[in-house]
Design an enzyme around this catalytic site. Structure first.
Site, PDB file in Angstrom:
ATOM      1  N   ASP A   9       0.915  -1.201   0.194  1.00 29.47           N
ATOM      2  CA  ASP A   9      -0.104   0.022   0.095  1.00 29.47           C
ATOM      3  C   ASP A   9       0.942   1.245  -0.156  1.00 29.47           C
ATOM      4  O   ASP A   9       1.730   1.344   0.832  1.00 29.47           O
ATOM      5  CB  ASP A   9      -0.876  -0.019   1.190  1.00 29.47           C
ATOM      6  CG  ASP A   9      -2.043   1.138   1.358  1.00 29.47           C
ATOM      7  OD1 ASP A   9      -1.828   1.842   0.553  1.00 29.47           O
ATOM      8  OD2 ASP A   9      -2.796   0.805   2.160  1.00 29.47           O
ATOM      9  N   ASP A 111      -3.019   2.092  -6.049  1.00 32.97           N
ATOM     10  CA  ASP A 111      -2.081   2.324  -5.245  1.00 32.97           C
ATOM     11  C   ASP A 111      -1.893   1.075  -4.259  1.00 32.97           C
ATOM     12  O   ASP A 111      -1.114   1.425  -3.110  1.00 32.97           O
ATOM     13  CB  ASP A 111      -1.980   3.650  -4.345  1.00 32.97           C
ATOM     14  CG  ASP A 111      -3.310   3.352  -3.088  1.00 32.97           C
ATOM     15  OD1 ASP A 111      -4.112   2.872  -3.559  1.00 32.97           O
ATOM     16  OD2 ASP A 111      -3.031   4.197  -2.100  1.00 32.97           O
ATOM     17  N   GLU A 112      -2.768   0.054  -4.428  1.00 33.00           N
ATOM     18  CA  GLU A 112      -2.584  -1.133  -3.708  1.00 33.00           C
ATOM     19  C   GLU A 112      -2.605  -2.420  -4.462  1.00 33.00           C
ATOM     20  O   GLU A 112      -3.139  -2.442  -5.462  1.00 33.00           O
ATOM     21  CB  GLU A 112      -3.859  -1.222  -2.621  1.00 33.00           C
ATOM     22  CG  GLU A 112      -3.958  -0.367  -1.456  1.00 33.00           C
ATOM     23  CD  GLU A 112      -5.317  -0.775  -0.760  1.00 33.00           C
ATOM     24  OE1 GLU A 112      -5.809  -1.772  -0.744  1.00 33.00           O
ATOM     25  OE2 GLU A 112      -5.803   0.620  -0.596  1.00 33.00           O
TER      26      GLU A 112
END
Length: 415
Positions: A9, A111-112
């Site tokens: 993350d 973003d993960e």
DNA sequence: CGAGAGGTCATAC
DNA sequence: CTAACGGTATGACCTCTCG
């Protein structure tokens, strides 16, 4: 057979990525070291905080807060506009780096991601060692920090990466659930949103541990299948696999926008709807898909939302067809209440078949050729190059709204 | 009674 | 005249209808 799953993350993703890009382009101030946010347009009434720096957080600024509130808390706050093309590049670079370690990388959002480490442990060492190597490489080579959570399934890995921020590696193995997961507030648990939280609190279920100790049948009674889902999460149970193709199949494409004033005239709504249909149509065609269902969505000035959808007997993809269907739905749906927000969405998508298989009328051929020409021109010269005649000289900017106003049609769809 | 359409709600980032 | 959820996407579930 136990698995080893990582959840990675990016810390303050949009803000970190924007800061890195600025430093690379000669800017001397690092946004991460000053009170700063990535936010919408402060002049629009829809502006909110998308990401914040740690110094900004110290002023009490929260993600999704309105810009007005944020500036009240910190008048010297620096606010930059989002640049999705920059973020998409950073995201792709990180995903590519992580795929050097395992082929099983599931992109969860821009973003993960989840990474299945089980089969590659022999190659790269213990999970903790590998996680620190990944973290260091991302920082050295790409310039930003990440959190990494490690466990035996996805929910625990995800909760682990959230335990302490930023730039941390944490484990949350099943034997640590009681110690590390149960003390957390229920709202910290993945899939417990505002509405579920309120229901749980009402019955005195405050922590994840409380949730785990609640009778499953009671949870199913008050929350249906969602109750069983979060009950299992509270016990750290999750059998879902890391699916590297999860987001390769787009199921719907939509665009919506908050209008700077309340619409009371049909003609005004029509202009916005055309603009939304253009971006939806363009993305649909870029994905080489056609749609069976079109839906329109209205939020009124009283914050009530209404929507209407229609399934056609055939698929469509031209902006004109989408627009005509959208307006038909709009006319049935709208009851003259002032409009704050409009949305258009297509779903039940089908992959575009070879052209010969269609029985196209001459007219449709012409329209599709026109759409293709417009899409091509925009592709080559940018989206401002062409405006529909009816959009020129109005308050509506072509391609208005949402993520689609720079190079990228949606965060997930092109990653 | 079951399938499918349409509508609403909840969730995440 | 407070407050609110911005925009995009997915899935669950409810109701209604049709056969």
């Amino acid at each position: 057979m136990s698995r080893i799953i990582f959840h990675i993350d990016v810390n303050s993703a949009f803000l970190s990525w924007d800061a890195v890009d600025r430093l690379q382009h000669g800017e001397t101030i690092d946004l991460r070291n000053i009170p700063s946010i990535v936010g919408g347009d402060p002049k629009k009434r829809s502006g909110i905080v998308l990401a914040k720096s740690i110094p900004a957080k110290k002023f009490g600024i929260k993600t999704a807060q309105t810009l007005v509130d944020a500036f009240k808390l910190c008048p010297q706050l620096v606010c930059v506009s989002p640049r999705y093309n920059v973020y998409t590049k950073a995201s792709k670079a990180m995903m590519a780096l992580l795929r050097e370690y395992s082929p099983d990388v599931e992109i969860f959002s821009i973003d993960e991601c989840f990474l299945d480490y089980t089969t590659v442990e022999k190659l790269f060492g213990s999970p903790l060692e590998a996680a620190y190597v990944m973290q260091k490489r991302i920082e050295d080579e790409l310039g930003f920090t990440v959190n990494i959570g490690i466990s035996t399934n996805k929910i625990l890995a995800k909760m682990a990466s959230d335990l302490e921020k930023p730039n941390k590696v944490h484990t949350l193995y099943p034997h640590e659930v009681q110690e590390k997961l149960w003390p957390l507030h229920v709202s910290d648990l993945f899939m417990v949103g505002r509405s579920t939280e309120a229901k749980l609190i009402k019955y005195g279920i405050d922590t994840v541990g409380d949730l785990a100790q609640t009778d499953l049948n009671f949870l199913k009674y008050i929350l249906k299948s969602h109750g069983e889902l979060i009950y299992n999460f509270a016990w750290g149970r999750d059998v879902s696999i890391v699916n590297d193709e999860k987001y390769s199949l787009v199921k719907s494409i939509g665009n919506s926008t908050t209008i700077p004033y309340d619409i009371t005239e049909r003609e005004d709504a029509a202009r916005y709807i055309l603009s939304l249909c253009e971006s939806v149509g363009m993305r649909l065609r870029a994905a080489e898909m056609r749609a069976y269902v079109i839906a329109i969505h209205i939020k009124t000035n009283g914050f009530d939302t209404i929507q209407k959808q229609h399934k056609m007997l055939y698929t469509i993809s031209s902006t004109n067809d989408i627009y005509e269907e959208a307006m038909r739905l709009f006319d049935v749906l709208w009851n003259q209440v002032p409009i704050r927000h409009l949305g258009v969405r297509v779903s039940q998508l089908q992959e575009e078949l070879p052209r010969q298989l269609y029985l196209l009328k001459q007219e449709d051929e012409k329209i599709e050729t026109l759409d293709q020409t417009i899409d091509d021109l925009r592709e080559r010269f940018g989206k401002e190059i062409i405006s529909r005649a009816s959009l020129i000289q109005t308050k509506v900017k072509s391609m208005s709204g949402g993520v689609g106003d720079d190079d990228y049609p949606g965060m997930r769809s092109l990653i």
